[in-house]
Design an enzyme around this catalytic site. Structure first.
Site, PDB file in Angstrom:
ATOM      1  CB  SER A  17      -0.932   0.013   1.220  1.00 13.21           C
ATOM      2  OG  SER A  17      -0.180   0.072   2.421  1.00 13.21           O
ATOM      3  N   GLY A  18       0.240   2.400  -0.189  1.00 14.68           N
ATOM      4  CA  GLY A  18       0.959   3.657  -0.139  1.00 14.68           C
ATOM      5  C   GLY A  18       2.046   3.771  -1.181  1.00 14.68           C
ATOM      6  CE1 TYR A 166       5.606   6.391  11.562  1.00 14.32           C
ATOM      7  CE2 TYR A 166       5.863   8.774  11.489  1.00 14.32           C
ATOM      8  CZ  TYR A 166       5.912   7.546  10.866  1.00 14.32           C
ATOM      9  OH  TYR A 166       6.289   7.467   9.546  1.00 14.32           O
TER      10      TYR A 166
END
Length: 295
Positions: A17-18, A166
């Site tokens: 994905s992405g 993150y």
């Protein structure tokens, strides 16, 4: 990007994905053999079907990188199915909305974003050594500049914030890159670099993040000149994977136009060495790697 990649085997996590998916297709378009790792079998199947008409090939390997046993099993599969790999690309990423732990009892963002690349590199480094242009590439982020690594609370047990978790993992990515480069033998042909792909709000990275974080990402993506498209991010990643100039440098953090200085903490020797030792303990391996023979 180099046009003919028919002699390259590229191992790419986070490729279903992405911008990772865009990169996988572009690499196969150039003739490369791309071993893509992802969690979603249906996305993997769609991706491999998409590659049927391309000059290269895309093979999908299903794995949840939060699990250390799965990471080890994945590495064993790669060593069995590929004689060697030319590039080990750590692109998988996660931003969890709340604190939860991996099957191994480790904070999930740290487990996926930092410890999985650390352990996979340990397991697969020997499989890179005989390649003509062996590379390790890690997807980092400029968001690391807002973070500080609290090595006394690496897993954020006291006070959890998803964006902070993150950012810390991306800081750890860069510290890992610099420390691995420092530890590689002088005669090693392996290079290791990390890249800031840009701010890509159209990816699924923050799908599990808090509502506040998702709103901030959406708002930031609307500001002119701030967002990076998936295609642009994919091209930045690909440049580190295959362009000749990145085969002759190592230990670098690559920004929009080439090497840039990361936050000082990422290159602090005491910080990165302690993080290395802690990471080795968390995944149950010796910290005294790499050597002439990793495993």
């Amino acid at each position: 990007m180099t046009d003919d990649l028919s002699d390259r085997t590229i191992f790419l996590t986070g490729g279903t994905s992405g911008f990772g998916r865009v990169a996988a297709v572009d690499l196969a378009q150039g003739g490369a053999t791309v071993a893509v790792v992802g969690r979603d079998e249906s996305k993997g199947a769609t991706l491999t079907e998409q590659s049927n008409d391309l000059p290269g090939t895309i093979a999908f390997h299903q794995a949840d990188l939060a699990s250390q046993s799965t990471v080890r099993s994945l590495a064993a599969t790669v060593k069995h199915e590929y004689d060697q790999i030319d590039v080990l690309a750590h692109n998988a990423g996660l931003s969890a909305g709340s604190r939860r732990e991996s099957p191994d009892g480790i904070e999930i963002t740290l487990a996926v974003n930092h410890l999985a690349p650390y352990l996979l590199t340990y397991e697969l480094l020997d499989h890179l050594r005989d390649a003509p242009d062996p590379r390790v590439v890690v997807t980092a982020s400029d968001i690391h500049r807002r973070a500080t690594l609290d090595l006394d609370d690496l897993q954020l047990t006291d006070e959890y914030d998803s964006l902070d978790a993150y950012a810390r993992s991306k800081l750890a990515n860069i510290a890992f890159t610099v420390e691995l480069d420092d530890r590689l033998p002088d005669d090693s042909a392996v290079t290791v670099n990390c890249v800031h792909p840009g701010f890509v709000p159209s990816t699924e990275l923050f799908r599990e993040a808090s509502l506040r974080t998702r709103l901030l990402v959406r708002i930031a993506g609307l500001v002119p000149g701030v967002a990076t498209s998936k295609q642009e991010a994919a091209e930045r990643l690909q440049s580190l994977l295959v362009e000749p100039r990145y085969g002759s440098m190592s230990g670098q953090y690559i920004g929009n136009d080439g090497p840039v200085d990361p936050a000082p903490e990422a290159t602090n020797q005491a910080v990165r060495r302690r993080l290395w030792r802690m990471s080795a303990e968390l995944v149950g391996i010796t910290p005294d790697w790499p050597t002439s023979s990793t495993n």
